[in-house]
Write an enzyme that holds these catalytic residues in place. Sequence first.
Site, PDB file in Angstrom:
ATOM      1  N   GLY A  49       0.822  -1.212   0.000  1.00  0.00           N
ATOM      2  CA  GLY A  49       0.000   0.000   0.000  1.00  0.00           C
ATOM      3  C   GLY A  49       0.851   1.254   0.000  1.00  0.00           C
ATOM      4  N   SER A  52      -0.003   5.462  -1.333  1.00  0.00           N
ATOM      5  CA  SER A  52      -0.908   6.426  -0.715  1.00  0.00           C
ATOM      6  C   SER A  52      -0.629   6.558   0.783  1.00  0.00           C
ATOM      7  CB  SER A  52      -2.340   5.917  -0.947  1.00  0.00           C
ATOM      8  OG  SER A  52      -3.277   6.691  -0.245  1.00  0.00           O
ATOM      9  N   SER A 181      -4.253  -0.772  14.374  1.00  0.00           N
ATOM     10  CA  SER A 181      -4.952   0.440  14.779  1.00  0.00           C
ATOM     11  C   SER A 181      -5.459   0.259  16.208  1.00  0.00           C
ATOM     12  CB  SER A 181      -6.140   0.690  13.849  1.00  0.00           C
ATOM     13  OG  SER A 181      -7.045   1.594  14.443  1.00  0.00           O
ATOM     14  N   TYR A 206     -13.747  -3.867  10.689  1.00  0.00           N
ATOM     15  CA  TYR A 206     -12.441  -3.188  10.636  1.00  0.00           C
ATOM     16  C   TYR A 206     -11.668  -3.514  11.914  1.00  0.00           C
ATOM     17  CZ  TYR A 206      -8.819   0.363  10.372  1.00  0.00           C
ATOM     18  OH  TYR A 206      -7.592   1.008  10.342  1.00  0.00           O
TER      19      TYR A 206
HETATM   20  N1  LIG Z   1      -5.256   6.924   8.597  1.00  0.00           N
HETATM   21  C1  LIG Z   1      -5.454   6.589   9.849  1.00  0.00           C
HETATM   22  O1  LIG Z   1      -5.934   7.400  10.649  1.00  0.00           O
HETATM   23  C2  LIG Z   1      -5.121   5.209  10.344  1.00  0.00           C
HETATM   24  C3  LIG Z   1      -5.318   4.920  11.705  1.00  0.00           C
HETATM   25  C4  LIG Z   1      -5.011   3.654  12.165  1.00  0.00           C
HETATM   26  C5  LIG Z   1      -4.507   2.701  11.284  1.00  0.00           C
HETATM   27  N2  LIG Z   1      -4.331   2.992   9.964  1.00  0.00           N
HETATM   28  C6  LIG Z   1      -3.810   1.938   9.075  1.00  0.00           C
HETATM   29  O2  LIG Z   1      -2.788   2.460   8.255  1.00  0.00           O
HETATM   30  C7  LIG Z   1      -2.655   1.689   7.091  1.00  0.00           C
HETATM   31  C8  LIG Z   1      -2.470   2.596   5.880  1.00  0.00           C
HETATM   32  O3  LIG Z   1      -3.657   3.337   5.656  1.00  0.00           O
HETATM   33  P1  LIG Z   1      -3.693   4.861   5.176  1.00  0.00           P
HETATM   34  O4  LIG Z   1      -4.319   5.619   6.273  1.00  0.00           O
HETATM   35  O5  LIG Z   1      -2.394   5.259   4.634  1.00  0.00           O
HETATM   36  O6  LIG Z   1      -4.813   4.748   4.013  1.00  0.00           O
HETATM   37  P2  LIG Z   1      -4.782   4.972   2.443  1.00  0.00           P
HETATM   38  O7  LIG Z   1      -4.219   6.309   2.112  1.00  0.00           O
HETATM   39  O8  LIG Z   1      -6.162   4.646   2.000  1.00  0.00           O
HETATM   40  O9  LIG Z   1      -3.777   3.855   1.910  1.00  0.00           O
HETATM   41  C9  LIG Z   1      -4.156   2.500   1.924  1.00  0.00           C
HETATM   42  C10 LIG Z   1      -3.285   1.709   0.973  1.00  0.00           C
HETATM   43  O10 LIG Z   1      -3.721   0.333   0.980  1.00  0.00           O
HETATM   44  C11 LIG Z   1      -3.912  -0.093  -0.349  1.00  0.00           C
HETATM   45  N3  LIG Z   1      -4.931  -1.134  -0.501  1.00  0.00           N
HETATM   46  C12 LIG Z   1      -6.249  -1.073  -0.187  1.00  0.00           C
HETATM   47  N4  LIG Z   1      -6.869  -2.205  -0.548  1.00  0.00           N
HETATM   48  C13 LIG Z   1      -5.928  -3.003  -1.116  1.00  0.00           C
HETATM   49  C14 LIG Z   1      -5.944  -4.281  -1.720  1.00  0.00           C
HETATM   50  N5  LIG Z   1      -7.071  -4.988  -1.843  1.00  0.00           N
HETATM   51  N6  LIG Z   1      -4.791  -4.800  -2.181  1.00  0.00           N
HETATM   52  C15 LIG Z   1      -3.658  -4.088  -2.116  1.00  0.00           C
HETATM   53  N7  LIG Z   1      -3.570  -2.866  -1.573  1.00  0.00           N
HETATM   54  C16 LIG Z   1      -4.692  -2.323  -1.085  1.00  0.00           C
HETATM   55  C17 LIG Z   1      -4.328   1.172  -1.099  1.00  0.00           C
HETATM   56  O11 LIG Z   1      -4.135   0.978  -2.488  1.00  0.00           O
HETATM   57  P3  LIG Z   1      -5.036   1.753  -3.584  1.00  0.00           P
HETATM   58  O12 LIG Z   1      -4.589   3.174  -3.579  1.00  0.00           O
HETATM   59  O13 LIG Z   1      -4.725   1.014  -4.835  1.00  0.00           O
HETATM   60  O14 LIG Z   1      -6.470   1.600  -3.137  1.00  0.00           O
HETATM   61  C18 LIG Z   1      -3.400   2.188  -0.481  1.00  0.00           C
HETATM   62  O15 LIG Z   1      -2.135   2.114  -1.084  1.00  0.00           O
HETATM   63  C19 LIG Z   1      -3.906   0.800   7.031  1.00  0.00           C
HETATM   64  O16 LIG Z   1      -3.537  -0.515   7.404  1.00  0.00           O
HETATM   65  C20 LIG Z   1      -4.826   1.407   8.080  1.00  0.00           C
HETATM   66  O17 LIG Z   1      -5.680   0.433   8.659  1.00  0.00           O
HETATM   67  C21 LIG Z   1      -4.625   4.232   9.482  1.00  0.00           C
END
Ligand SMILES: NC(=O)c1ccc[n+]([C@@H]2O[C@H](COP(=O)([O-])OP(=O)(O)OC[C@H]3O[C@@H](n4cnc5c(N)ncnc54)[C@H](OP(=O)(O)O)[C@@H]3O)[C@@H](O)[C@H]2O)c1
Length: 325
Positions: A49, A52, A181, A206
């Site tokens: 991932g 992004s 998370s 989730y």
């Molecule tokens: N943001 C927060 O506040 C927060 C808080 C706690 C935990 N997290 C965790 O942090 C991690 C990163 O999230 P983020 O906040 O950076 O979100 P994000 O900007 O939406 O990035 C998520 C990434 O995961 C990829 N992804 C989604 N579905 C996928 C699939 N089926 N196969 C392969 N890749 C996939 C997306 O690819 P595409 O662009 O191709 O969709 C993107 O690159 C996640 O595990 C999330 O649970 C985030």
Amino acid sequence: MALVATVAALLAALGGTVWLAARRFVGPSVRHGGGDSGLMHGKTVLITGANSGLGRATAAELLRLGARVIMGCRDRARAEEAAGQLRRELRQAGGAGPGSDAGEAGELVVRELDLASLRSEEPRLDVLINNAGIFQCPYMKTEDGFEMQFGVNHLGHFLLTNLLLGLLKSSAPSRIVVVSSKLYKYGDINFEDLNSEQSYNKSFCYSRSKLANILFTRELARRLEGTNVTVNVLHPGIVRTNLGRHVHIPLLVKPLFNLVSWAFFKTPVEGAQTSVYLASSPEVEGVSGKYFGDCKEEALLPKAMDESVARKLWDISEVMVGILK
Ligand SMILES: NC(=O)c1ccc[n+]([C@@H]2O[C@H](COP(=O)([O-])OP(=O)(O)OC[C@H]3O[C@@H](n4cnc5c(N)ncnc54)[C@H](OP(=O)(O)O)[C@@H]3O)[C@@H](O)[C@H]2O)c1
Ligand SMILES: *[C@@H]1O[C@H](CO)[C@@H](O)[C@H](O)[C@H]1NC(C)=O
Ligand SMILES: *[C@@H]1O[C@H](CO)[C@@H](O)[C@H](O)[C@H]1NC(C)=O
């Protein structure tokens, strides 16, 4: 005019104060390894991932520390675009890149997550960062028929990690970093309905997937004892990314939401620091099976430390992804 100027000045001062107060709330924004640009020289890191949000910021930070970063992405076009931006940013920041003589920053490689080819093409892997994730989507199934959040956040990474374990072991000392998370607290591993066919609650699912990330980490740490491969799990805090893409915010509430997220959410670079820390810091050499936030170990609820649930989840996950022993 004077009144307008005064009001504007007051608003600016108020905004500044709120922002400063909010920064304290958000947590430390130290940049890990900032002074040590060669810390990850010669190391290969795979981030899922990485096109992004947190994954992209983690890639940028580790590149600056000199790593060879493989962006594992499902969509080559999106990944190449992100990689192009990262390379430009790196050059502007004075790092290395084609034509630069700095020579310290690392190399960026894009790979579709074709697990089989990855195994054969990479001679070594020092760090695997299981970062990709999907958040509170409507009820959907993966191609293999799993509930989407459990399938992507847990099972996809379960399979990827298992396929890469041989490479990680032969590259030891090596590290696995799992992005979970704090919301794991609201989940449970309900073995009787892992595909949510009886009922679907997107928040619960989730949280369940993020609890699974932690149980997976702890069981894997146990299995990896004595191999010099460590695995740790973290929560990044609340971070401004694309994660909320499935969450509908009413148009009228949007400005307020944007204000709150601007003030109180971490930037991706801030949110990435614990991932970068666990991937690179000498401080956590040999540390395994632990849960971190803001670059510090944190306590877990008993349900995230239940060894029998962790083992059962491991066994069922093996069957679900079809790993035959
Ligand atoms: N943001 C927060 O506040 C927060 C808080 C706690 C935990 N997290 C965790 O942090 C991690 C990163 O999230 P983020 O906040 O950076 O979100 P994000 O900007 O939406 O990035 C998520 C990434 O995961 C990829 N992804 C989604 N579905 C996928 C699939 N089926 N196969 C392969 N890749 C996939 C997306 O690819 P595409 O662009 O191709 O969709 C993107 O690159 C996640 O595990 C999330 O649970 C985030
Ligand atoms: C869905 O799950 C969340 C988190 O476990 C819980 O707080 C909420 O009450 C549940 N909603 C319904 C409608 O059951
Ligand atoms: C783990 O690392 C230690 C210290 O570098 C080394 O002595 C030991 O042989 C290593 N064990 C394995 C299984 O690689």
